[in-house]
Design a protein around this motif. Structure first.
Motif, PDB file in Angstrom:
ATOM      1  N   THR A  71       0.821  -1.202   0.000  1.00 29.85           N
ATOM      2  CA  THR A  71       0.000   0.000   0.000  1.00 29.85           C
ATOM      3  C   THR A  71       0.861   1.260   0.000  1.00 29.85           C
ATOM      4  OG1 THR A  71      -1.710  -1.187   1.241  1.00 29.85           O
ATOM      5  CG2 THR A  71      -1.835   1.210   1.238  1.00 29.85           C
ATOM      6  N   CYS A  72       1.979   1.207   0.698  1.00 30.92           N
ATOM      7  CA  CYS A  72       2.900   2.346   0.721  1.00 30.92           C
ATOM      8  C   CYS A  72       3.423   2.658  -0.682  1.00 30.92           C
ATOM      9  CB  CYS A  72       4.051   2.057   1.683  1.00 30.92           C
ATOM     10  SG  CYS A  72       5.392   3.271   1.648  1.00 30.92           S
ATOM     11  N   LEU A  73       3.730   1.625  -1.456  1.00 29.53           N
ATOM     12  CA  LEU A  73       4.238   1.839  -2.814  1.00 29.53           C
ATOM     13  C   LEU A  73       3.145   2.388  -3.736  1.00 29.53           C
ATOM     14  CD1 LEU A  73       6.473  -1.330  -3.263  1.00 29.53           C
ATOM     15  CD2 LEU A  73       7.226   1.037  -2.965  1.00 29.53           C
ATOM     16  N   ILE A  74       1.893   1.970  -3.511  1.00 34.08           N
ATOM     17  CA  ILE A  74       0.785   2.528  -4.293  1.00 34.08           C
ATOM     18  C   ILE A  74       0.628   4.012  -3.980  1.00 34.08           C
ATOM     19  CG2 ILE A  74      -1.708   2.451  -4.673  1.00 34.08           C
ATOM     20  CD1 ILE A  74      -1.635  -0.522  -4.156  1.00 34.08           C
ATOM     21  N   ALA A  75       0.695   4.351  -2.689  1.00 34.07           N
ATOM     22  CA  ALA A  75       0.576   5.756  -2.294  1.00 34.07           C
ATOM     23  C   ALA A  75       1.705   6.589  -2.882  1.00 34.07           C
ATOM     24  CB  ALA A  75       0.569   5.866  -0.768  1.00 34.07           C
ATOM     25  N   LYS A  76       2.900   6.007  -2.963  1.00 36.12           N
ATOM     26  CA  LYS A  76       4.035   6.740  -3.525  1.00 36.12           C
ATOM     27  C   LYS A  76       3.784   7.106  -4.978  1.00 36.12           C
ATOM     28  CE  LYS A  76       9.018   6.526  -4.301  1.00 36.12           C
ATOM     29  NZ  LYS A  76       8.917   6.929  -5.706  1.00 36.12           N
ATOM     30  N   ARG A  77       3.144   6.204  -5.738  1.00 31.34           N
ATOM     31  CA  ARG A  77       2.863   6.488  -7.141  1.00 31.34           C
ATOM     32  C   ARG A  77       1.956   7.713  -7.281  1.00 31.34           C
ATOM     33  NH1 ARG A  77      -1.213   5.778 -10.704  1.00 31.34           N
ATOM     34  NH2 ARG A  77      -0.615   5.616 -12.901  1.00 31.34           N
ATOM     35  N   PHE A  78       0.947   7.800  -6.413  1.00 29.85           N
ATOM     36  CA  PHE A  78       0.027   8.934  -6.493  1.00 29.85           C
ATOM     37  C   PHE A  78       0.655  10.223  -5.972  1.00 29.85           C
ATOM     38  CE2 PHE A  78      -3.042   5.405  -6.647  1.00 29.85           C
ATOM     39  CZ  PHE A  78      -3.800   5.810  -7.738  1.00 29.85           C
ATOM     40  N   CYS A  79       1.772  10.112  -5.267  1.00 28.37           N
ATOM     41  CA  CYS A  79       2.486  11.309  -4.819  1.00 28.37           C
ATOM     42  C   CYS A  79       3.401  11.872  -5.904  1.00 28.37           C
ATOM     43  CB  CYS A  79       3.313  11.000  -3.564  1.00 28.37           C
ATOM     44  SG  CYS A  79       2.328  10.696  -2.082  1.00 28.37           S
ATOM     45  N   GLU A  80       3.604  11.122  -6.967  1.00 26.39           N
ATOM     46  CA  GLU A  80       4.443  11.602  -8.064  1.00 26.39           C
ATOM     47  C   GLU A  80       3.728  12.703  -8.842  1.00 26.39           C
ATOM     48  OE1 GLU A  80       5.167   8.140 -10.369  1.00 26.39           O
ATOM     49  OE2 GLU A  80       6.325   7.122  -8.800  1.00 26.39           O
ATOM     50  N   PRO A  81       4.465  13.682  -9.378  1.00 24.56           N
ATOM     51  CA  PRO A  81       3.823  14.714 -10.205  1.00 24.56           C
ATOM     52  C   PRO A  81       3.094  14.089 -11.387  1.00 24.56           C
ATOM     53  CG  PRO A  81       6.096  15.306  -9.689  1.00 24.56           C
ATOM     54  CD  PRO A  81       5.916  13.889  -9.233  1.00 24.56           C
ATOM     55  N   LYS A  82       1.958  14.656 -11.759  1.00 25.25           N
ATOM     56  CA  LYS A  82       1.163  14.079 -12.826  1.00 25.25           C
ATOM     57  C   LYS A  82       1.917  14.016 -14.142  1.00 25.25           C
ATOM     58  CE  LYS A  82      -3.415  15.195 -10.999  1.00 25.25           C
ATOM     59  NZ  LYS A  82      -4.712  15.887 -11.260  1.00 25.25           N
ATOM     60  N   THR A  83       2.803  14.985 -14.367  1.00 28.42           N
ATOM     61  CA  THR A  83       3.559  14.997 -15.623  1.00 28.42           C
ATOM     62  C   THR A  83       4.618  13.907 -15.678  1.00 28.42           C
ATOM     63  OG1 THR A  83       5.044  16.667 -14.668  1.00 28.42           O
ATOM     64  CG2 THR A  83       3.196  17.459 -15.999  1.00 28.42           C
ATOM     65  N   GLU A  84       4.987  13.350 -14.497  1.00 28.93           N
ATOM     66  CA  GLU A  84       6.029  12.327 -14.442  1.00 28.93           C
ATOM     67  C   GLU A  84       5.519  11.006 -13.882  1.00 28.93           C
ATOM     68  OE1 GLU A  84       9.378  13.778 -12.290  1.00 28.93           O
ATOM     69  OE2 GLU A  84       9.301  15.764 -13.198  1.00 28.93           O
ATOM     70  N   ARG A  85       4.221  10.907 -13.628  1.00 27.77           N
ATOM     71  CA  ARG A  85       3.675   9.702 -12.986  1.00 27.77           C
ATOM     72  C   ARG A  85       3.793   8.507 -13.927  1.00 27.77           C
ATOM     73  NH1 ARG A  85      -2.010  10.640 -10.471  1.00 27.77           N
ATOM     74  NH2 ARG A  85      -0.681  11.980  -9.174  1.00 27.77           N
ATOM     75  N   ARG A  86       4.275   7.387 -13.368  1.00 30.08           N
ATOM     76  CA  ARG A  86       4.449   6.171 -14.161  1.00 30.08           C
ATOM     77  C   ARG A  86       3.112   5.515 -14.477  1.00 30.08           C
ATOM     78  NH1 ARG A  86       8.310   3.399  -9.858  1.00 30.08           N
ATOM     79  NH2 ARG A  86       6.971   4.692  -8.534  1.00 30.08           N
ATOM     80  N   SER A  87       3.056   4.862 -15.612  1.00 33.37           N
ATOM     81  CA  SER A  87       1.872   4.061 -15.905  1.00 33.37           C
ATOM     82  C   SER A  87       1.851   2.870 -14.949  1.00 33.37           C
ATOM     83  CB  SER A  87       1.916   3.572 -17.355  1.00 33.37           C
ATOM     84  OG  SER A  87       3.007   2.675 -17.554  1.00 33.37           O
TER      85      SER A  87
END
Length: 268
Positions: free
Chosen positions: A39-55
């Motif tokens: 769950t922590c890793l999922i939350a980290k993805r959503f903390c990434e900037p939208k312009t750089e967020r990974r698929s």
């Protein structure tokens, strides 16, 4: 009867028995810890900037390597904790903390080394975070194998480090006030690893993910282009005004010339 009681009674100053890490309660804590870490890793993805967020696919490729490596290290620690003399819970937490500090340094060096070799020799498959376009499963598998190899190196180094005698003194200092074996197991298998894993997983994911060095530059250029476009639009309006004014002045001048030409033809 006394001998039977003594067999179940903790001896040697420890109260976490040899099977505590692998009984039902121990496995429950381990599964719960894995879910919280995921769950922590999922939350980290959503903390990434939208312009750089990974698929989601790239995120899975990045985090699955860390997940498999963490499972391998965890199972090795559970096994090794039962091989030492004394409280296996304290031996487990010592191994875990060493993996999260010394092991993290070894992982960082290994990832940077593989990235350097990839750029120097053109081995794109071992460049962590790079999977090609479209993403290649073969590149992901190669990086998984390489990361598991790094985990083997980490566990080998930590096991050799654990052979020093001073760890006996360190073991006696860990969790001395806790007398309840369930509480001790919860601290060792869930509470302490949860907070350490948040930091470790976050940092390791930054090592493993591809971070474009041009992302900031691209955003800067975009902002500059917007500013320049605004300036060009302003200058264009000004030019339009100047052109309009010049055209108006020209029309006025033409009218004045026409008027001047009409004057001599007017009746006296």
């Amino acid at each position: 009867m006394n001998s039977t009681i003594n067999e179940h009674k903790p001896i040697g100053g420890f109260h976490c028995n040899k099977t505590a890490l692998i009984d039902d309660f121990g496995w429950f804590l381990q599964v719960l810890l894995a879910c919280l870490a995921f769950t922590c890793l999922i939350a980290k993805r959503f903390c990434e900037p939208k312009t750089e967020r990974r698929s989601w696919l790239i995120w899975f490729y990045d985090t699955s390597k860390q997940g498999m490596g963490s499972i391998a290290i965890h199972l090795a620690n559970v096994f090794l904790a039962g091989q030492y003399t004394g409280d296996p819970c304290t031996w487990y937490i010592i191994n875990f903390l060493l993996d999260s500090s010394v092991g993290l340094l070894i992982i960082f060096i290994g990832i940077r080394l593989s990235q350097h070799l990839s750029k120097r020799n053109g081995w794109e498959a071992i460049n962590f975070g790079e999977y090609g376009n479209p993403p290649s499963v073969n590149a992901w598998l190669a990086q998984c194998c390489l990361y598991i190899g790094l985990m083997v190196i980490v566990k080998t180094c930590i096991t050799l480090l654990m052979q020093f005698n001073f760890w006996e003194s360190v073991r006696d200092l860990i969790l001395p006030p806790i007398d309840n074996p369930k509480i001790e197991l919860a601290f060792v298998m869930l509470i302490i690893p949860f907070f350490v894993n948040i930091l470790m997983f976050w940092v390791t994911d930054n090592f493993l993910m591809h971070r474009s060095s041009n992302a900031t530059t691209v955003r800067t250029h975009i902002d500059q282009n917007h500013s320049r476009k605004g300036g060009l639009q302003y200058r264009t309006v000004e030019n339009y005004r100047r052109v309009s004014c010049s055209e108006t002045e020209g029309l006025l001048m033409d009218d004045e010339l026409l008027d001047s030409e009409d004057i001599p033809h007017s009746p006296a």
